[in-house]
Write a protein that holds these residues in place. Sequence first.
Motif, PDB file in Angstrom:
ATOM      1  N   PRO A  36      -2.484  -5.688   3.165  1.00 14.98           N
ATOM      2  CA  PRO A  36      -2.704  -4.472   2.411  1.00 14.98           C
ATOM      3  C   PRO A  36      -3.669  -4.392   1.379  1.00 14.98           C
ATOM      4  CG  PRO A  36      -0.286  -4.554   2.898  1.00 14.98           C
ATOM      5  CD  PRO A  36      -0.883  -5.934   3.037  1.00 14.98           C
ATOM      6  N   GLU A 103       1.972   4.924  -2.543  1.00 11.31           N
ATOM      7  CA  GLU A 103       1.809   3.905  -1.460  1.00 11.31           C
ATOM      8  C   GLU A 103       1.571   4.749  -0.093  1.00 11.31           C
ATOM      9  OE1 GLU A 103       4.213   0.579  -1.355  1.00 11.31           O
ATOM     10  OE2 GLU A 103       5.374   1.515  -3.092  1.00 11.31           O
ATOM     11  N   PRO A 105       1.824   3.233   3.526  1.00 11.40           N
ATOM     12  CA  PRO A 105       2.013   2.121   4.452  1.00 11.40           C
ATOM     13  C   PRO A 105       1.343   2.269   5.710  1.00 11.40           C
ATOM     14  CG  PRO A 105       3.949   3.320   3.866  1.00 11.40           C
ATOM     15  CD  PRO A 105       3.014   3.943   2.893  1.00 11.40           C
ATOM     16  N   VAL A 110      -2.087   0.510  -1.161  1.00 14.82           N
ATOM     17  CA  VAL A 110      -1.340   0.795  -2.388  1.00 14.82           C
ATOM     18  C   VAL A 110      -2.551   1.343  -3.456  1.00 14.82           C
ATOM     19  CG1 VAL A 110       0.018  -0.224  -4.054  1.00 14.82           C
ATOM     20  CG2 VAL A 110       0.413  -0.993  -1.794  1.00 14.82           C
TER      21      VAL A 110
ATOM     22  N   GLU B  75       3.823  -2.174   5.589  1.00 18.58           N
ATOM     23  CA  GLU B  75       5.174  -2.094   4.564  1.00 18.58           C
ATOM     24  C   GLU B  75       4.884  -1.467   3.285  1.00 18.58           C
ATOM     25  OE1 GLU B  75       7.436  -6.544   5.094  1.00 18.58           O
ATOM     26  OE2 GLU B  75       5.618  -6.234   3.643  1.00 18.58           O
ATOM     27  N   THR B  76       5.943  -0.627   2.794  1.00 20.97           N
ATOM     28  CA  THR B  76       5.782  -0.250   1.310  1.00 20.97           C
ATOM     29  C   THR B  76       6.268  -1.715   0.629  1.00 20.97           C
ATOM     30  OG1 THR B  76       8.340   0.141   1.034  1.00 20.97           O
ATOM     31  CG2 THR B  76       6.896   2.023   2.074  1.00 20.97           C
ATOM     32  N   THR B  77       5.804  -1.332  -0.867  1.00 29.52           N
ATOM     33  CA  THR B  77       6.186  -2.701  -1.603  1.00 29.52           C
ATOM     34  C   THR B  77       7.553  -2.852  -1.779  1.00 29.52           C
ATOM     35  OG1 THR B  77       6.009  -1.174  -3.621  1.00 29.52           O
ATOM     36  CG2 THR B  77       3.753  -2.340  -2.906  1.00 29.52           C
ATOM     37  N   ALA B  78       8.251  -1.855  -1.721  1.00 29.45           N
ATOM     38  CA  ALA B  78       9.846  -2.108  -1.897  1.00 29.45           C
ATOM     39  C   ALA B  78      10.274  -2.780  -0.678  1.00 29.45           C
ATOM     40  CB  ALA B  78      10.653  -0.629  -2.127  1.00 29.45           C
TER      41      ALA B  78
END
Lengths: 177, 177
Positions: A36, A103, A105, A110, B75-78
């Motif tokens: 990302p 975010e 995704p 980000v 993906e999200t960062t979480a």
Amino acid sequence: MEEKQGAGPSVETIPDGDNRPRRICPDCGYIEYHNPKIIVGAVCAWEGRILLCQRAIAPSQGLWTIPAGFLELGETTAQGAAREVWEEAEARVDIGELLGVYEIPHISQVNMIYRARMLSAACAPGIESEAVRLVTWEEIPWGQLAFPSVRWSLERFRDQGAARVYAAAPMAPLTPR
Amino acid sequence: MEEKQGAGPSVETIPDGDNRPRRICPDCGYIEYHNPKIIVGAVCAWEGRILLCQRAIAPSQGLWTIPAGFLELGETTAQGAAREVWEEAEARVDIGELLGVYEIPHISQVNMIYRARMLSAACAPGIESEAVRLVTWEEIPWGQLAFPSVRWSLERFRDQGAARVYAAAPMAPLTPR
């Protein structure tokens, strides 16, 4: 100068110890990772007005945005945000606190958006902007914003007032290993 | 299947409207961008103990770290942080607040470190770990931590107690453009 040209990262396989397919060069074993990307930007204020840019390029050409763009190699996120403000709006700023992380995704982005204080009212369209404007809150063209993240950033800027939410991490002493 | 193989992004030049050299494919015009990468990780706690992993791979093999690694596409960062916790320590967690952002611009990395609550004491070394341990604060091997960012993350975890510092942005409604 003529150089030997290998096949490059052209074979898709799961490298040892990994769990996702990557492209690998069959000649040298180089693994190409795609990850990302970080967008850095800022809500920039001068005497109660906010800096907006009208986009001169796709996507969302003609719509309004805060200055923001891809973080480049070797920059901190605050440095990148200040660079984007200069490139898109020719304004000089002090970057303040991180307003938030937005975010996206499904496109692997980000967004890290800062609060910034303009050093003067000076601004002018950079190469990616058709126009730049310093607007009051009431003058923000809510129906003509380029991306959902722009509204989100402006609303976080408004809601958080002067509260300290997050400050970029001070660099630890760098001890190359 | 045999496919026509072009030269790939092999020519370094500054694209129109850009101000940095990028590698471009002379056949198709594809521009290859290299940008900073995001590391996601978590300080994971279970009943006052903290989850540490002993690294099985370079760099810093044999030293101790919190679970962390490169954010992957989509993906999200979480989500990425939870995945890394699973891959490196085989622990299931609820990801909480963002503890902070730790920037390492000279290697173009941005670390986003979360607070996480383990769902049970269960943990085991993943492929990149020699061992995993749940340790009290006093048992943390301060002299054998793998990276400066590990100490920084642990200290932020301790100093912030239960204070809410930052929550990952709720996703805005996604309206594909």
